[in-house]
Write a protein that holds these residues in place. Structure first.
Motif, mmCIF file in Angstrom:
data_model
loop_
_atom_site.group_PDB
_atom_site.id
_atom_site.type_symbol
_atom_site.label_atom_id
_atom_site.label_comp_id
_atom_site.label_asym_id
_atom_site.label_seq_id
_atom_site.Cartn_x
_atom_site.Cartn_y
_atom_site.Cartn_z
ATOM 1 N N CYS A 134 31.214 3.387 -37.765
ATOM 2 C CA CYS A 134 30.369 3.187 -36.586
ATOM 3 C C CYS A 134 31.037 2.142 -35.700
ATOM 4 N N PRO A 135 30.547 1.942 -34.480
ATOM 5 C CA PRO A 135 31.128 0.896 -33.623
ATOM 6 C C PRO A 135 31.031 -0.485 -34.259
ATOM 7 N N VAL A 136 32.033 -1.320 -33.989
ATOM 8 C CA VAL A 136 32.078 -2.688 -34.514
ATOM 9 C C VAL A 136 32.045 -3.659 -33.335
ATOM 10 N N LEU A 137 31.136 -4.624 -33.403
ATOM 11 C CA LEU A 137 31.000 -5.632 -32.352
ATOM 12 C C LEU A 137 31.437 -6.985 -32.912
ATOM 13 N N VAL A 138 32.473 -7.557 -32.315
ATOM 14 C CA VAL A 138 32.990 -8.867 -32.732
ATOM 15 C C VAL A 138 32.504 -9.907 -31.730
ATOM 16 N N VAL A 139 31.764 -10.890 -32.216
ATOM 17 C CA VAL A 139 31.187 -11.926 -31.360
ATOM 18 C C VAL A 139 32.209 -13.048 -31.227
ATOM 19 N N ARG A 140 32.687 -13.260 -30.015
ATOM 20 C CA ARG A 140 33.715 -14.265 -29.765
ATOM 21 C C ARG A 140 33.630 -14.730 -28.315
ATOM 22 N N GLY A 141 34.386 -15.770 -27.999
ATOM 23 C CA GLY A 141 34.477 -16.221 -26.618
ATOM 24 C C GLY A 141 33.185 -16.816 -26.078
ATOM 25 N N ARG A 142 33.143 -16.916 -24.768
ATOM 26 C CA ARG A 142 31.959 -17.408 -24.053
ATOM 27 C C ARG A 142 31.547 -16.359 -23.033
ATOM 28 N N PRO A 143 30.829 -15.332 -23.483
ATOM 29 C CA PRO A 143 30.469 -14.245 -22.561
ATOM 30 C C PRO A 143 29.555 -14.706 -21.448
ATOM 31 N N ASN A 144 29.688 -14.056 -20.307
ATOM 32 C CA ASN A 144 28.806 -14.307 -19.176
ATOM 33 C C ASN A 144 27.507 -13.542 -19.427
ATOM 34 N N PRO A 145 26.372 -14.241 -19.640
ATOM 35 C CA PRO A 145 25.117 -13.557 -19.968
ATOM 36 C C PRO A 145 24.721 -12.510 -18.937
ATOM 37 N N ALA A 146 25.084 -12.755 -17.695
ATOM 38 C CA ALA A 146 24.741 -11.805 -16.636
ATOM 39 C C ALA A 146 25.891 -10.852 -16.338
ATOM 40 N N LEU A 277 40.892 -8.129 -29.133
ATOM 41 C CA LEU A 277 40.178 -8.784 -30.229
ATOM 42 C C LEU A 277 40.577 -10.252 -30.358
ATOM 43 N N HIS A 278 41.828 -10.546 -30.115
ATOM 44 C CA HIS A 278 42.312 -11.910 -30.288
ATOM 45 C C HIS A 278 42.125 -12.793 -29.061
ATOM 46 N N HIS A 279 42.107 -12.208 -27.863
ATOM 47 C CA HIS A 279 42.210 -13.034 -26.658
ATOM 48 C C HIS A 279 41.090 -12.843 -25.623
ATOM 49 N N ALA A 280 40.197 -11.899 -25.811
ATOM 50 C CA ALA A 280 39.141 -11.684 -24.819
ATOM 51 C C ALA A 280 38.248 -12.915 -24.710
ATOM 52 N N HIS A 281 37.665 -13.102 -23.537
ATOM 53 C CA HIS A 281 36.784 -14.250 -23.289
ATOM 54 C C HIS A 281 35.328 -13.940 -23.630
ATOM 55 N N CYS A 282 35.050 -12.739 -24.116
ATOM 56 C CA CYS A 282 33.675 -12.337 -24.383
ATOM 57 C C CYS A 282 33.634 -11.477 -25.653
ATOM 58 N N GLN A 283 32.455 -10.986 -25.977
ATOM 59 C CA GLN A 283 32.298 -10.094 -27.126
ATOM 60 C C GLN A 283 33.154 -8.842 -26.949
ATOM 61 N N VAL A 284 33.596 -8.281 -28.071
ATOM 62 C CA VAL A 284 34.451 -7.088 -28.049
ATOM 63 C C VAL A 284 33.842 -6.015 -28.948
ATOM 64 N N ALA A 285 33.678 -4.826 -28.415
ATOM 65 C CA ALA A 285 33.245 -3.685 -29.215
ATOM 66 C C ALA A 285 34.415 -2.720 -29.339
ATOM 67 N N VAL A 286 34.733 -2.351 -30.574
ATOM 68 C CA VAL A 286 35.796 -1.383 -30.834
ATOM 69 C C VAL A 286 35.144 -0.135 -31.392
ATOM 70 N N VAL A 287 35.464 1.005 -30.790
ATOM 71 C CA VAL A 287 34.823 2.264 -31.166
ATOM 72 C C VAL A 287 35.889 3.275 -31.570
ATOM 73 N N ARG A 288 35.832 3.725 -32.806
ATOM 74 C CA ARG A 288 36.751 4.753 -33.275
ATOM 75 C C ARG A 288 36.266 6.123 -32.857
ATOM 76 N N THR A 289 37.168 7.088 -32.870
ATOM 77 C CA THR A 289 36.821 8.477 -32.559
ATOM 78 C C THR A 289 35.751 8.959 -33.537
ATOM 79 N N GLY A 290 34.668 9.516 -33.003
ATOM 80 C CA GLY A 290 33.596 10.039 -33.847
ATOM 81 C C GLY A 290 32.655 8.993 -34.374
ATOM 82 N N ALA A 291 32.803 7.733 -33.957
ATOM 83 C CA ALA A 291 31.966 6.661 -34.492
ATOM 84 C C ALA A 291 30.656 6.496 -33.737
ATOM 85 N N VAL A 292 30.448 7.257 -32.637
ATOM 86 C CA VAL A 292 29.205 7.132 -31.877
ATOM 87 C C VAL A 292 28.309 8.317 -32.182
#
Length: 292
Positions: A134-146, A277-292
């Motif tokens: 399924c999709p994976v959400l990695v919580v990182r960085g300082r995301p802009n809430p808006a 995954l390593h450098h984004a300033h916000c949360q990252v979602a990675v979605v594999r083929t067929g994972a949705v």
């Protein structure tokens, strides 16, 4: 899929931040939140995925206290959600991969404690991004809430799941969607169609038209499926990794496919996904083929 939102919990500040994000995701999806603590216990000889029954009261109290705090934060962030706690025998990577088979989303922090995540981006998060069902959400960085949902568009069939997930995420959160497609500079690529000879002359207008077509086709049909989502198409000239990381500074989340076009078939997590995954300033979602 109406499976639970699963979040890995180890007591670190990073995992507790992941719990709060996961709680909100569970509430928006109207599903259970499953708090999972993976515990390696070699002497127990218990197969991975089996519930754990600890014999040490002190260890039980420590883990129960960690999960109780995680549940408190989850309910504070998303009152009224159903929360399930689970302590499971096995390595975190293996446990969470098994959990992903029945989950709608797996959420992890970007750093952890001890074996759970000391090298998370090199092990747990990276492995899950490449192998989760399924999709994976990695919580990182300082995301802009808006901030909007930022989608990396490469036009490959393998990335369709990421496109659909991004639209669904924007709809759930009431956010705009920025669909970003980067096309290379002259020094990075010479455009050649199947009929072009090897010495084809670089045609910038032709390349731009082709990349606009790729972007339009990647989004085709989903605007009708998610009419509440405002889509901003962004065609930029430059390297996709740099463009995405730069744009992520103003985003709430960036969504990428696990592998795009041009990669080796055996490489389950592409270079763009790894860089984000390593450098984004916000949360990252990675979605594999067929994972949705």
């Amino acid at each position: 899929m109406n499976g639970p939102v699963v979040v890995g919990v180890d007591g670190s500040s990073s995992s507790m931040a992941a719990v709060e994000v996961a709680a909100r995701e569970a509430r928006l999806r109207d599903v259970r939140l499953r708090l999972v603590h993976a515990f390696s216990w070699p002497a127990a000889h218990v197969p991975p995925g089996r519930p754990w029954e600890p014999s040490g009261a002190g260890l039980r109290e420590l883990i129960d206290g960690t999960l109780a705090e995680a549940e408190r934060r989850a309910c504070q962030r998303a009152p009224g959600i159903e929360v399930v706690r689970e302590v499971v025998v096995g390595e975190p990577v293996t446990v969470l991969q098994i959990e992903s088979c029945t989950a709608s989303l797996v959420v992890v922090g970007s750093r952890g404690l001890s074996r759970f995540g000391a090298l998370l981006l090199g092990s747990t998060a990276g492995h899950l991004a490449a192998h989760a069902a399924c999709p994976v959400l990695v919580v990182r960085g300082r995301p802009n809430p808006a901030g909007p949902v930022l989608l990396a568009v490469d036009g490959s069939p393998a990335a369709h799941g990421a496109v659909e997930f991004a639209f669904a995420q924007a709809s759930l959160h009431g956010k705009d969607l920025i669909a970003l497609h980067a096309w290379p500079t002259r020094s990075e690529r010479t455009y050649d169609a199947p009929s072009d000879p090897p010495f084809v002359t670089y045609d910038e207008d032709r390349l731009r038209d082709e990349e606009q077509r790729v972007l339009a086709e990647a989004l085709g049909g989903l605007g009708e499926k998610f009419p509440d989502v405002t889509v901003h198409r962004r065609l930029v000239r430059g390297r996709i990794r740099h463009s995405l990381i730069e744009a992520s500074a103003e985003a709430g989340i960036v969504v990428v496919g696990a592998r795009g076009r041009g990669g080796f078939t055996g490489l389950l997590l592409g270079s763009v996904s790894q860089a984000v995954l390593h450098h984004a300033h916000c949360q990252v979602a990675v979605v594999r083929t067929g994972a949705v």
